[in-house]
Design an enzyme around this catalytic site. Structure first.
Site, PDB file in Angstrom:
ATOM      1  N   GLU A   1       0.813  -1.212   0.000  1.00 56.59           N
ATOM      2  CA  GLU A   1       0.000   0.000   0.000  1.00 56.59           C
ATOM      3  C   GLU A   1       0.848   1.264   0.000  1.00 56.59           C
ATOM      4  O   GLU A   1       0.780   2.078   0.922  1.00 56.59           O
ATOM      5  CB  GLU A   1      -0.971  -0.033   1.187  1.00 56.59           C
ATOM      6  CG  GLU A   1      -1.943  -1.172   1.003  1.00 56.59           C
ATOM      7  CD  GLU A   1      -2.995  -1.305   2.083  1.00 56.59           C
ATOM      8  OE1 GLU A   1      -2.663  -1.089   3.255  1.00 56.59           O
ATOM      9  OE2 GLU A   1      -4.140  -1.661   1.755  1.00 56.59           O
ATOM     10  N   GLU A  24      -3.894 -10.657   0.266  1.00 56.45           N
ATOM     11  CA  GLU A  24      -4.706 -10.620   1.483  1.00 56.45           C
ATOM     12  C   GLU A  24      -6.126 -10.995   1.097  1.00 56.45           C
ATOM     13  O   GLU A  24      -6.654 -10.501   0.100  1.00 56.45           O
ATOM     14  CB  GLU A  24      -4.718  -9.211   2.102  1.00 56.45           C
ATOM     15  CG  GLU A  24      -3.358  -8.774   2.599  1.00 56.45           C
ATOM     16  CD  GLU A  24      -3.329  -7.344   3.158  1.00 56.45           C
ATOM     17  OE1 GLU A  24      -4.365  -6.854   3.638  1.00 56.45           O
ATOM     18  OE2 GLU A  24      -2.242  -6.737   3.097  1.00 56.45           O
TER      19      GLU A  24
HETATM   20  C1  GAL Z   1      -4.991  -4.033   4.160  1.00 60.34           C
HETATM   21  C2  GAL Z   1      -3.602  -3.786   4.647  1.00 60.34           C
HETATM   22  C3  GAL Z   1      -3.315  -4.524   5.926  1.00 60.34           C
HETATM   23  C4  GAL Z   1      -4.429  -4.322   6.900  1.00 60.34           C
HETATM   24  C5  GAL Z   1      -5.713  -4.779   6.307  1.00 60.34           C
HETATM   25  C6  GAL Z   1      -6.879  -4.530   7.213  1.00 60.34           C
HETATM   26  O1  GAL Z   1      -5.405  -2.987   3.354  1.00 60.34           O
HETATM   27  O2  GAL Z   1      -2.651  -4.148   3.694  1.00 60.34           O
HETATM   28  O3  GAL Z   1      -2.116  -4.047   6.444  1.00 60.34           O
HETATM   29  O4  GAL Z   1      -4.531  -2.977   7.187  1.00 60.34           O
HETATM   30  O5  GAL Z   1      -5.969  -4.051   5.150  1.00 60.34           O
HETATM   31  O6  GAL Z   1      -6.736  -5.154   8.417  1.00 60.34           O
END
Ligand code: GAL
Length: 934
Positions: A392, A468
């Site tokens: 990010e 993620e």
């Molecule tokens: C993503 C980010 C993580 C965490 C997650 C929400 O956007 O990369 O670091 O913030 O969202 O828990």
């Protein structure tokens, strides 16, 4: 001032590999002298060797000072906790001064001071001489100490500022925790080496000098730059075969472990050693509830063991390179690693990405420096299969600077970065929290095109991964099985990494575990830091157990008298497993036997199985795949996979006793029916088999899960007033039983539910309840739950049930819950989410029996066919009002919920909500229950 320069450091040595050398080294960890100042601008006379630090505090190294009583931790997700005005930082800049004296052994000369990690800006003096400064919190740095070392006593001084220009590059979603939090050493090692070992046995290395030997492979004194081919077994995360290598150099000998493996991409498929690789991964932050990111070695090891034991095969080191020992453990025990650079500038997104360092050439050197320090440190790990440019950090020119250098330095590993969907600088297409539908489209190669046809064609040829997905915050995540099904179906999909491994709850004297705001931070993101698969003490949450089930390496399918076995490993067969089968009748084992394991998978014939002709009860066959022998990460007998199938259709309910249905008898304003006593006017149940009960009453609400709250559903439910239902009795009818008609509705709306509670008794010891529910008006769906709530005396302490367990399950979670007979105390039924919320629902319960200490009347409730069971010592309102675990205090009643249905869980805290098939829409429904004394 250096604090606000774009330069990443000064006076530092070139980065090199993390290596085990026999060169002398002094461990400088331990107690240091420490002083904290609220601002950066403090005299630096403390760096003089003669400075009197006797009034200073002592602080361990490695550690974060806010976790040792100096200042306080603070949590923000995206927001910078200071004005966005790069490269400037606030005057209030916690500054820790460190001093440590050490004695040099006789005959010592030269050496490097090595810091594995200092958060965030460090300036270093040796014997009063300034060696330089460095930034890059999760990256090592070395300074040449040689010219300034003295025989005997030496004094090392370090000034650490929490904020500097570099803080703009470290906006990861985690606690802000300054300090020297990784090891400090004085080492005389200067070696560097880059070993290249591919799965086909090709071996070479780069080094300025030295000879490489691998005795086990007969390799002796290989010279740098010379490639040979050896007969080595390849390294994979499933079979982490390592070879001990020795690099002999004139001044030192270095030992390292070599793994032969190759990563490649072919026809849009990610391959390891030439075979498709499916990443069953998690995102791991370094975290310990007492030590923050200064994670003890044993804890790192525990993480790897826990991951392996839960069928996890990959880890993304979100969002920075971990302690180097963690990667050694991944090499040794076997995990595929995406090693991520210490770079995030997410907070610029809140100001329209204006002045984002990623796109400002003045920051190019700093970004490149971070990439170089990661790649050089970690380049020899076979576990590391991808380099990630960071997380990010938006888009911009400096990504190309990082990527170009990395490709040149290490062409053997693909590049990853999620923040630029054009994939201009990456080799894989990565996204986070894409919905099932979008992942499916990408799997088919049918994603929306990019504007630039060239980039589009490039991206279409890339493997896809979700760096993620399945946000594991609180109760959940829902939707795991559906993602996995897609990953396994489409070759382009290389799997992904669940967000995230651990809840970052810091141990707290009052709250048990603290999250954002608990230290009085003016700006914070509350419990968004509590989103892991394990609780802060590393107890697996139900989400991890579900993930284990979804990731299982063996799949079973029952056929006619056969069991089909599918090998879901990418690289190994099933020969290391044993299969154990058990048949249970109503949850009691009636036959147990082993099954033969077909090493490559295939069909096994099942023996003739119970139930014998005429046997009553539900019969289930459960087959479990366990380790046949000890593995370095789990003992023999450890379960990896399981499946269940019913053997005979559930026996029809036992015929009702032929006695005539009972009619309620009137006694002192009470109606007596079977084992129940009711208020004659209101039809309210007063006692059940001598037990004082309240309810049952229709219930439509649950204490919101994080997903309910963040996804907006709870706002709708509160808007509707589901938390404050009113119950108006419209009629009490007696005949062959008792029917109570009630309209259940919240104030201020014309929506409601018409409910008929019909009680019948066929004998003194059976009481049947039918709850017919009909929505009144056009309800906007979905609703959280549909069921009844009753309370019982607090003496009720334990429950035995036949249904799915042992853990909780909701419509789209609970894959780990199997049919069986289970027993738990009321207290043990609770899942201790750090932020209290709906939890503990047991699914598909056929019957449950409640009891307490001797003398307490118990009872049994059976479903027709099943119900959902929740029991706790506090009400839904109390659960919904609690903010930390200790807020939940046992009252004098047990709250029992018997549900017909609940809304799914989803992952709307970050990502898609519940899949439509798991939505609970109000519709006419009937819940049938039968109560008997225990
Ligand atoms: C993503 C980010 C993580 C965490 C997650 C929400 O956007 O990369 O670091 O913030 O969202 O828990």
């Amino acid at each position: 001032m250096d604090l606000e320069t774009f330069a990443p450091g000064s006076g530092r040595l070139e980065p090199r590999a993390a290596l085990r050398s026999d060169a002398p080294a002094l461990d400088l960890n331990g107690l240091w002298r420490f002083r904290l100042s609220p601002v950066a601008d403090v005299p630096d006379d403390f760096a003089r060797p003669g400075f009197d630090d006797s009034a200073w505090a002592e602080l361990p190294v490695p550690a974060h000072w806010p976790l040792h009583g100096h200042g306080a931790p603070a949590y923000t997700n995206v927001s910078y906790p200071f004005p966005v005005d790069p490269p400037h930082v606030p005057d209030e800049n916690p500054t820790g001064d460190y001093r440590r004296a050490f004695d040099l052994p006789d005959g010592w000369s030269g050496g490097r001071l090595r810091f594995e990690g200092v958060d965030s800006f460090a300036r270093v003096w040796l014997n009063g001489h300034e060696l330089g400064f460095s930034t890059g919190s999760r990256l090592p740095v070395e300074f040449d100490a040689g010219p300034w070392l003295r025989p005997g006593r030496n004094v090392l001084a370090v000034r650490v500022h929490q904020w500097s220009a570099a803080s703009y590059l470290e906006d990861q979603d985690m606690w802000w925790l300054p300090g020297i939090f990784r090891d400090v050493t004085l080492t005389r090692s200067a070696a560097d080496v880059f070993v290249h070992a591919s799965h086909d046995g090709r071996l070479s290395f780069e080094a300025a000098e030295g000879r490489l030997s691998i005795p086990e492979l007969g390799v002796r004194d290989l010279e740098p730059g010379v490639e040979i081919t050896v007969g080595a077994e390849p390294w994979t995360a499933e079979t982490p075969r390592l070879y001990e290598a020795v690099l002999t150099m004139p001044y030192e000998t270095v030992r390292l472990r070599v793994g032969f493996r190759t990563v490649s991409i072919q026809d849009g498929v990610l391959l390891a050693n030439g075979r498709p690789l499916l990443l069953k991964g998690v995102n791991r932050h370094e975290f310990h509830p007492l030590h923050g990111r200064a994670v003890p070695y044993e804890t790192m090891r525990e993480d790897v063991l826990l991951m392996k034991r839960h069928n996890v095969n990959a880890v993304r080191t979100s969002h920075y390179p971990p302690h180097p020992d963690f990667l050694d453990l991944c090499d040794e025990l076997g995990l595929w690693v995406v090693d991520e650079c210490d770079l995030e500038t997410h907070g610029f997104g809140q100001v329209g990405w204006r002045r984002n360092p990623t796109d400002d050439p003045r920051w190019a050197e700093a970004l490149l420096d971070r990439m170089r320090r990661m790649v050089e440190r970690d380049k020899n790990h076979p576990s590391v299969i991808m380099w990630s440019l960071g997380n990010e950090a938006g888009v911009g020119r400096n990504l190309a600077v990082m990527a170009d250098w990395t490709r040149e330095r290490d062409p053997s590993r693909p590049l990853h970065y999620e923040g630029d969907w054009s994939c201009a600088n990456t080799d894989v297409y990565s996204r986070m929290y894409a919905s099932h539908a979008e992942v499916e489209a990408i799997g088919r190669g049918e994603e929306d095109p990019l504007d630039d046809p060239e980039l589009d064609a490039r991206r279409r040829a890339m493997p896809f991964l979700q760096c993620e997905y399945a946000h594991a915050m609180g109760n959940g995540p829902g939707g795991l099985a559906e993602y996995q099904e897609l990953f396994e179906r489409h070759p382009r999909l290389a799997g992904g990494f669940v967000w995230e491994w651990i809840d970052h709850g810091l141990a707290h004297p009052r709250h048990e575990y603290a999250y954002g705001g608990d230290y009085g931070e003016p700006l914070h993101d509350a419990n968004f830091v509590i989103d892991g698969l394990v609780f802060p003490d590393r107890t697996p949450s139900p989400g991890l157990l579900d993930l284990k089930k979804v990731f299982e390496p063996v799949r079973f399918e029952f056929g006619d008298g056969v069991l089909r076995v599918l090998n879901r490993y990418d690289f190994r067969d099933l020969a290391h497993l044993a299969f154990r089968a058990v048949v249970e009748a109503d949850g009691t084992p009636v036959a147990e036997f082993p099954l033969e394991v077909p090493p490559a998978g295939g069909e096994i014939e099942l023996p003739a199985l119970p139930p014998a002709e005429g046997t009553a009860g539900e019969h289930w066959l459960t087959v479990r795949a366990v380790l046949a022998t000890d593995q370095p990460w789990a003992p023999a007998g450890h379960e990896l996979a399981w499946t269940q199938t019913p053997l005979a259709p559930p026996a029809p309910p036992a015929p009702e006793p032929t006695r005539l249905p009972a009619t309620p008898e009137s006694r002192d304003g009470r109606l007596v029916l079977g084992g129940g006593e009711f208020d004659a006017r209101t039809g309210r149940l007063l006692s059940l088999f001598g037990l004082d009960v309240e309810g049952p009453r229709l219930d439509l609400y649950r204490a919101p899960t994080d997903n309910d709250r963040y996804g907006g559903l709870d706002r709708q439910w509160r808007g509707l007033g589901l938390r404050r239902l009113t119950h108006r009795v419209d009629g009490v009818e007696t005949g062959d039983g008792l029917t109570v008609r009630v309209r259940v509705a919240p104030a201020a709306t014309d929506l409601g539910m018409r409910v008929a509670y019909t009680w019948t008794a066929t004998s003194d010891d059976t009481l049947n309840l039918t709850v017919d529910v009909e929505p009144d008006g056009e309800w906007p769906g979905p609703i959280p739950r549909l069921g009844v709530h009753l309370t019982l005396p607090g003496e009720i302490a334990h429950v035995t049930w036949y249904g799915r367990g042992p853990g909780e399950a909701y419509p789209d979670t609970g894959m780990a819950a199997r049919v069986g007979r289970w027993t738990a105390t009321i207290d043990d039924l609770q899942t201790p989410y750090v932020y209290p919320q709906e939890n503990g629902h047991r699914a598909d319960v056929r019957w449950a029996e409640f009891g307490g200490p001797t003398g307490t009347p118990g009872f049994k409730v059976a479903g027709d066919p099943v119900f959902g069971l929740t029991a706790r010592r506090w009400s839904t309102a109390e659960l919904a009002a609690a903010r930390h675990r200790p807020d939940l205090v046992a009252g004098d009643r047990v709250h029992l919920h018997l549900d017909l249905a609940q809304q799914g869980i989803g992952t709307a805290t970050c990502g898609p909500g519940t899949l439509p098939r798991y939505d609970l829409h109000p519709a006419p429904a009937t819940l049938r229950l039968r109560f008997t004394p225990a």
